[in-house]
Design an enzyme around this catalytic site. Structure first.
Site, short mmCIF file in Angstrom:
data_model
loop_
_atom_site.label_atom_id
_atom_site.label_comp_id
_atom_site.label_asym_id
_atom_site.label_seq_id
_atom_site.Cartn_x
_atom_site.Cartn_y
_atom_site.Cartn_z
N PRO A 176 0.84 -1.21 0.00
CA PRO A 176 0.00 0.00 0.00
C PRO A 176 0.87 1.26 0.00
CG PRO A 176 -0.65 -1.51 1.76
CD PRO A 176 0.62 -2.04 1.17
N GLU A 177 0.46 2.24 -0.78
CA GLU A 177 1.18 3.51 -0.87
C GLU A 177 0.29 4.61 -0.27
OE1 GLU A 177 2.81 4.09 -4.85
OE2 GLU A 177 2.76 1.94 -5.21
#
Ligand SMILES: [Zn+2]
Length: 269
Positions: free
Chosen positions: A2-3
């Protein structure tokens, strides 16, 4: 992994169910998930603490407590869910926080790279990271100075969390396409116009991701368990050999700094 858009979406989804709740118990079945404490030590710090706020910094979730803060980094496969305490535990629920409303916050992590921290001040963990790209502090001038001070290829530089926080492989690929810049360009070779394009590209890529609830290409889910949809909107990421949305040239895939880059060899210069 996840960013920024994915972690920000999770933080927003956790505020309603969690802010104002008090932690009444903690159980851990994979002690290495806790980076800062023994299981007993974590329990001693957390039990009785109220969750005052939930925010994101870089790819970390920060739960501001009555005293200090709980930080969680999801890494590859981490997920968070708020469920009734009597719901059966899943195999990968490694850290479970009991809440005073009869529910639990569960941190599941199949590959076990994710980490939980308790610190008196979150800056101990996130203080050395680069600027937040969607904040007011992040300006074209700040980006220009930071690029000029380094001589590195743009793609690996964007992934460096001390350069700019929260950008990972997906949004770096998208940002460079939006900016019309090659992932191989040296950071100190950009004109002022190109710095402006990169600045806009980074912010636009992240905002596009946020607008679609992030990208669910593997493990990522929003706080309520639903998928994000940005994977349906990718411009170049994971689109090797498909036509460039701007010029029609087939998108190329290349390993740059050990990560897959997707870019247009014609209109990214
Ligand atoms: Zn193109």
């Amino acid at each position: 992994m996840p960013e920024l858009p994915e972690v920000e979406t999770i933080a927003r989804g956790l505020r309603q169910p969690l802010i104002g709740r008090t932690i009444t118990g903690v159980s851990v079945d994979w002690p290495r998930s806790v980076a800062t404490h023994t299981v007993e030590g974590l329990r001693a710090e957390l039990i009785g603490q109220r969750i005052e706020g939930i925010r994101r910094r870089a790819k970390y979730l920060i739960f501001d407590l009555s005293t200090g803060a709980l930080l969680i980094h999801l890494k590859m496969t981490g997920r968070l869910a708020v469920v009734p305490a009597d719901e059966p535990r899943a195999a990968h629920d490694h850290v479970v926080f009991d809440l005073d409303d009869g529910r639990q916050l569960r941190f599941s992590d199949a590959r076990k790279f994710g980490r939980v921290y308790w610190v008196p001040d979150p800056e101990w963990i996130v203080g050395g990271l680069g600027p937040e790209p969607l904040s007011e502090e992040f300006t074209p001038e700040l980006l220009r100075q930071r690029l000029a001070g380094r001589s590195r290829q743009l793609k690996p530089l964007l992934l460096d969390q001390t350069f700019v926080a929260g950008v990972g492989n997906i949004y770096a690929n998208e940002a460079l396409w939006l900016a019309g810049l090659s992932p191989l360009r040296r950071s100190d070779s950009l004109t002022d116009q190109e710095v402006e394009q990169l600045y806009q590209g980074i912010r636009q890529a992240l905002r596009r991701g946020l607008a679609h609830g992030g990208s669910s290409i593997n493990w990522y889910r929003q706080a309520d368990g639903s998928k994000g949809h940005y994977q349906e909107e990718f411009l170049v990421h994971d689109r090797a050999a498909r036509p460039c949305p701007r010029c029609g040239t087939p998108i190329q895939r290349a390993m740059i700094g050990q990560r897959s880059s997707f870019y247009c060899p014609n209109c990214q210069v």
